[in-house]
Design a protein around this motif. Structure first.
Motif, PDB file in Angstrom:
ATOM      1  N   SER A  64       0.827  -1.199   0.000  1.00  0.00           N
ATOM      2  CA  SER A  64       0.000   0.000   0.000  1.00  0.00           C
ATOM      3  C   SER A  64       0.863   1.251   0.000  1.00  0.00           C
ATOM      4  N   PRO A  65       0.513   2.223  -0.814  1.00  0.00           N
ATOM      5  CA  PRO A  65       1.276   3.478  -0.843  1.00  0.00           C
ATOM      6  C   PRO A  65       0.873   4.453   0.261  1.00  0.00           C
ATOM      7  N   ALA A  66      -0.149   4.115   1.045  1.00  0.00           N
ATOM      8  CA  ALA A  66      -0.620   5.046   2.075  1.00  0.00           C
ATOM      9  C   ALA A  66       0.493   5.408   3.047  1.00  0.00           C
ATOM     10  N   GLY A  67       1.265   4.414   3.437  1.00  0.00           N
ATOM     11  CA  GLY A  67       2.356   4.665   4.377  1.00  0.00           C
ATOM     12  C   GLY A  67       3.385   5.625   3.825  1.00  0.00           C
ATOM     13  N   ARG A  68       3.627   5.554   2.518  1.00  0.00           N
ATOM     14  CA  ARG A  68       4.615   6.457   1.916  1.00  0.00           C
ATOM     15  C   ARG A  68       4.129   7.903   1.950  1.00  0.00           C
ATOM     16  N   VAL A  69       2.819   8.100   1.752  1.00  0.00           N
ATOM     17  CA  VAL A  69       2.275   9.456   1.830  1.00  0.00           C
ATOM     18  C   VAL A  69       2.337   9.968   3.267  1.00  0.00           C
ATOM     19  N   VAL A  70       2.043   9.108   4.214  1.00  0.00           N
ATOM     20  CA  VAL A  70       2.165   9.485   5.627  1.00  0.00           C
ATOM     21  C   VAL A  70       3.602   9.895   5.935  1.00  0.00           C
ATOM     22  N   ASP A  71       4.553   9.143   5.419  1.00  0.00           N
ATOM     23  CA  ASP A  71       5.966   9.483   5.647  1.00  0.00           C
ATOM     24  C   ASP A  71       6.300  10.857   5.062  1.00  0.00           C
ATOM     25  N   GLU A  72       5.758  11.161   3.870  1.00  0.00           N
ATOM     26  CA  GLU A  72       5.988  12.474   3.263  1.00  0.00           C
ATOM     27  C   GLU A  72       5.457  13.592   4.149  1.00  0.00           C
ATOM     28  N   ILE A  73       4.249  13.384   4.657  1.00  0.00           N
ATOM     29  CA  ILE A  73       3.625  14.410   5.490  1.00  0.00           C
ATOM     30  C   ILE A  73       4.413  14.613   6.777  1.00  0.00           C
ATOM     31  N   ARG A  74       4.782  13.522   7.407  1.00  0.00           N
ATOM     32  CA  ARG A  74       5.517  13.628   8.672  1.00  0.00           C
ATOM     33  C   ARG A  74       6.900  14.233   8.462  1.00  0.00           C
ATOM     34  N   ALA A  75       7.532  13.882   7.352  1.00  0.00           N
ATOM     35  CA  ALA A  75       8.859  14.435   7.074  1.00  0.00           C
ATOM     36  C   ALA A  75       8.809  15.943   6.908  1.00  0.00           C
ATOM     37  N   ALA A  76       7.673  16.450   6.466  1.00  0.00           N
ATOM     38  CA  ALA A  76       7.511  17.891   6.278  1.00  0.00           C
ATOM     39  C   ALA A  76       6.981  18.567   7.535  1.00  0.00           C
ATOM     40  N   GLY A  77       6.847  17.805   8.615  1.00  0.00           N
ATOM     41  CA  GLY A  77       6.411  18.382   9.879  1.00  0.00           C
ATOM     42  C   GLY A  77       4.930  18.282  10.153  1.00  0.00           C
ATOM     43  N   GLY A  78       4.203  17.517   9.332  1.00  0.00           N
ATOM     44  CA  GLY A  78       2.770  17.388   9.509  1.00  0.00           C
ATOM     45  C   GLY A  78       2.394  16.151  10.299  1.00  0.00           C
ATOM     46  N   ALA A  79       1.098  15.969  10.483  1.00  0.00           N
ATOM     47  CA  ALA A  79       0.562  14.836  11.238  1.00  0.00           C
ATOM     48  C   ALA A  79      -0.333  14.012  10.329  1.00  0.00           C
ATOM     49  N   ALA A  80      -0.093  12.695  10.291  1.00  0.00           N
ATOM     50  CA  ALA A  80      -0.889  11.817   9.438  1.00  0.00           C
ATOM     51  C   ALA A  80      -0.803  10.402   9.945  1.00  0.00           C
ATOM     52  N   VAL A  81      -1.821   9.615   9.611  1.00  0.00           N
ATOM     53  CA  VAL A  81      -1.846   8.199   9.944  1.00  0.00           C
ATOM     54  C   VAL A  81      -2.416   7.454   8.748  1.00  0.00           C
ATOM     55  N   ALA A  82      -1.917   6.239   8.513  1.00  0.00           N
ATOM     56  CA  ALA A  82      -2.375   5.444   7.371  1.00  0.00           C
ATOM     57  C   ALA A  82      -3.533   4.550   7.767  1.00  0.00           C
ATOM     58  N   HIS A  83      -4.416   4.297   6.793  1.00  0.00           N
ATOM     59  CA  HIS A  83      -5.521   3.357   6.956  1.00  0.00           C
ATOM     60  C   HIS A  83      -5.617   2.535   5.681  1.00  0.00           C
ATOM     61  N   GLY A  84      -5.578   1.228   5.814  1.00  0.00           N
ATOM     62  CA  GLY A  84      -5.567   0.370   4.635  1.00  0.00           C
ATOM     63  C   GLY A  84      -6.830  -0.428   4.437  1.00  0.00           C
ATOM     64  N   GLY A  85      -7.914  -0.063   5.102  1.00  0.00           N
ATOM     65  CA  GLY A  85      -9.146  -0.831   4.992  1.00  0.00           C
ATOM     66  C   GLY A  85      -9.911  -0.578   3.706  1.00  0.00           C
ATOM     67  N   ASP A  86     -10.812  -1.500   3.393  1.00  0.00           N
ATOM     68  CA  ASP A  86     -11.653  -1.416   2.202  1.00  0.00           C
ATOM     69  C   ASP A  86     -12.884  -0.583   2.540  1.00  0.00           C
TER      70      ASP A  86
END
Length: 315
Positions: A64-86
């Motif tokens: 899932s690419p969700a985690g990679r987007v979360v990493d981008e947000i956190r690296a820029a100082g933001g807050a995010a969490v991934a969810h992989g459900g259908d």
């Protein structure tokens, strides 16, 4: 992450318009959804990044690419969490809303964006391909909307009326039709109808519901419309998905107060308020017509009516 820009998805003119809001974006691992998630984070929102991590046709992908987007947000100082459900299942949609509430203690905005394509001409369109596209696009809008709305209704009954927002994703295919995309066009048209009903029903709970019909370069468009979707060598990239996100962020913010039940087309630097079905030329005989009379009247009225837009791919 400050309100002056340079954060996740940072760029020009960041204002903190979504500061303190908790935002869910479905299908946020790539394309438009990713752009929306980064834009919300850059404007101060905490983001739940949903993505099932499937291929263009909805089949499971390797990760899932969700985690990679979360990493981008956190690296820029933001807050995010991934969810992989259908989110096209009730359990998955419920867990999506729960992820926001359990992680951040609130939910302010839901952006329904997830989808995929299984394009076929109608005579070749299998029932499974019809069902799969309607399930992800239309049911995948309805179920997160339903679970989020139930939360906001409970908040209102507890005396905490929210300033909640839902942004749905339709398409020009849903407004005009698109050759080879009968399933997709039907689903996207259904999303417009869902948006109108939800806007009317949920207003009492402090919820505004709008839809966008975006045109941008994504996995779903770059193959089908390769010529028009290609990135230019220089200058403004009109088909970049990031061009659509500012409107989505505004619609999902408290600043959009009073705007609900609307459909916006967004492409490049252009925003258009779409005006849907409304009465055109009419004639009332005051009595029943014969079929021949009905046909004569219909032809007269059609001659007075505006010519409808051309179905995509039919010109």
């Amino acid at each position: 992450m400050g309100p002056t820009g340079g954060g996740a998805g940072g760029g020009v003119g960041m204002t903190g318009i979504a500061e303190g809001r908790v935002v869910i974006v479905t299908g946020a691992g790539r394309g438009l959804g990713r752009a929306h998630a980064l834009a919300y984070a850059a404007e101060g929102a905490k983001v739940v990044v949903n993505d099932l991590g499937v291929g263009l046709d909805g089949a499971p992908g390797p990760d899932s690419p969700a985690g990679r987007v979360v990493d981008e947000i956190r690296a820029a100082g933001g807050a995010a969490v991934a969810h992989g459900g259908d989110i096209a299942t009730s359990a998955g949609a419920a867990s999506l809303v729960a992820a926001a509430l359990e992680t951040y203690g609130r939910l302010d905005t839901l952006v329904n964006n997830a989808g995929f394509l299984r394009d076929r001409m109608l005579v070749n369109l299998e029932e499974d391909d019809w069902d799969a596209v309607l399930r992800v696009h239309l049911t995948g809008h309805f179920l997160p909307l339903r679970h989020a709305a139930a939360h906001w209704r409970a908040e209102t009954k507890a005396g905490r009326t929210p300033r909640a927002r839902i942004v749905n994703t339709s398409s020009g295919a849903g407004l005009l039709g698109s050759v080879g995309q009968g399933n997709y066009s039907a689903a996207k048209a259904g999303i417009v109808g869902l948006t109108l009903v939800a806007a009317a029903e949920l207003a009492r709970y402090g919820v505004q519901v709008n839809a966008i019909a975006p045109a941008a370069r994504t996995r779903m468009t770059e193959r089908a419309f390769a010529g028009t979707m290609a990135a230019p060598d220089a200058g403004f990239d009109a088909m970049a998905p990031e061009n659509v996100s500012p409107l989505v962020v505004w619609l999902g913010s408290a600043a959009s107060a009073g705007v609900t039940g609307r459909v916006f087309e967004a492409e490049g630097g252009r925003i258009t308020v779409m005006e849907g079905w409304r009465p055109g030329p009419t004639a009332d005989k005051g009595a029943r017509r014969t079929p021949a009379e009905a046909g004569k009247t219909a032809r007269k009225l059609l001659a007075e009516a505006e010519v409808p837009g051309v179905v995509y791919g039919a010109g």
